[in-house]
Write an enzyme that holds these catalytic residues in place. Structure first.
Site, short mmCIF file in Angstrom:
data_model
loop_
_atom_site.label_atom_id
_atom_site.label_comp_id
_atom_site.label_asym_id
_atom_site.label_seq_id
_atom_site.Cartn_x
_atom_site.Cartn_y
_atom_site.Cartn_z
N TYR A 37 4.88 -19.19 41.93
CA TYR A 37 5.85 -18.58 40.98
C TYR A 37 6.69 -19.42 40.27
O TYR A 37 7.07 -18.83 39.10
CB TYR A 37 6.43 -17.41 41.80
CG TYR A 37 5.60 -16.24 42.26
CD1 TYR A 37 5.20 -15.32 41.43
CD2 TYR A 37 4.87 -16.16 43.37
CE1 TYR A 37 4.23 -14.18 41.82
CE2 TYR A 37 4.24 -15.12 44.12
CZ TYR A 37 3.66 -14.21 43.19
OH TYR A 37 2.88 -13.10 43.54
N HIS A 48 3.53 -48.77 44.30
CA HIS A 48 3.66 -47.38 44.87
C HIS A 48 4.97 -47.33 45.44
O HIS A 48 5.49 -46.54 45.63
CB HIS A 48 2.59 -46.98 45.83
CG HIS A 48 2.62 -45.61 45.92
ND1 HIS A 48 1.80 -44.58 45.01
CD2 HIS A 48 2.85 -44.85 46.85
CE1 HIS A 48 2.07 -43.34 45.55
NE2 HIS A 48 2.57 -43.31 46.68
#
Length: 174
Positions: free
Chosen positions: A146, A110
């Site tokens: 959006y 990671h």
């Protein structure tokens, strides 16, 4: 390392992890049908945000996939289990490789996400492109509701620049 050496698979998986900035779990679960030309489409069910994630693949990542295809032995997994084709590479394969090369307690799979993000931010890449590549969710929920941009062209260039930089770092100094 021999072509069939299981340690080579761990090395190749670590390289793919570095090239793509994905989480270790996403890499382990990588399947051949998710590769579409020069992109990797990770299905929503495998993602932390439960949304499809498209990863542009650098030239180096594509070359690595070519090697893995030769090693696949019919497995659906790009990084198959050592003894079975129907399972992915061990969840500890990358971590144990890092231990073997002297990074125990200093680096994890990671951790490549942090290294890549730091490099990209210091190199001046757009924060939206970096965060999208890392599959992080936006703090502004209205904007994220959006904004459907994937920044694929910009992320493709960023990942190619990153892979080229990694290659340059791996070359011995003159």
């Amino acid at each position: 390392l021999s072509f069939e050496d299981p340690q080579q698979q761990s090395v190749l998986a670590l390289r793919m992890l570095a090239y793509t900035w994905v989480r270790t779990t996403e890499l382990r679960q990588m399947r051949w049908h998710e590769i579409e030309g020069d992109t990797w489409r990770i299905p929503a069910g495998k993602m932390k945000r439960s949304r499809d994630h498209v990863i542009p693949l650098s030239r180096q990542a594509l070359e690595l996939l070519h090697v893995m295809k030769q090693r696949a032995r019919g497995s659906d997994y790009v990084f198959r289990g050592e003894s079975r084709n129907d399972t992915p590479i061990s969840e500890n394969a990358i971590l144990y490789l890092l231990y073997r090369i002297g990074f125990k307690g200093r680096m994890t799979g990671h951790g490549f996400r942090s290294v890549a993000s730091t490099w990209a931010n210091e190199a001046g890449y757009e924060p939206d492109h970096i965060e999208f590549q890392l599959a992080h969710s936006e703090e502004n929920k209205t904007r994220s509701a959006y904004n459907r941009a994937k920044y694929l062209k910009q992320r493709r260039q960023m990942l190619q620049d990153w892979a080229d930089w990694l290659d340059a770092c791996a070359k011995p100094a003159d």
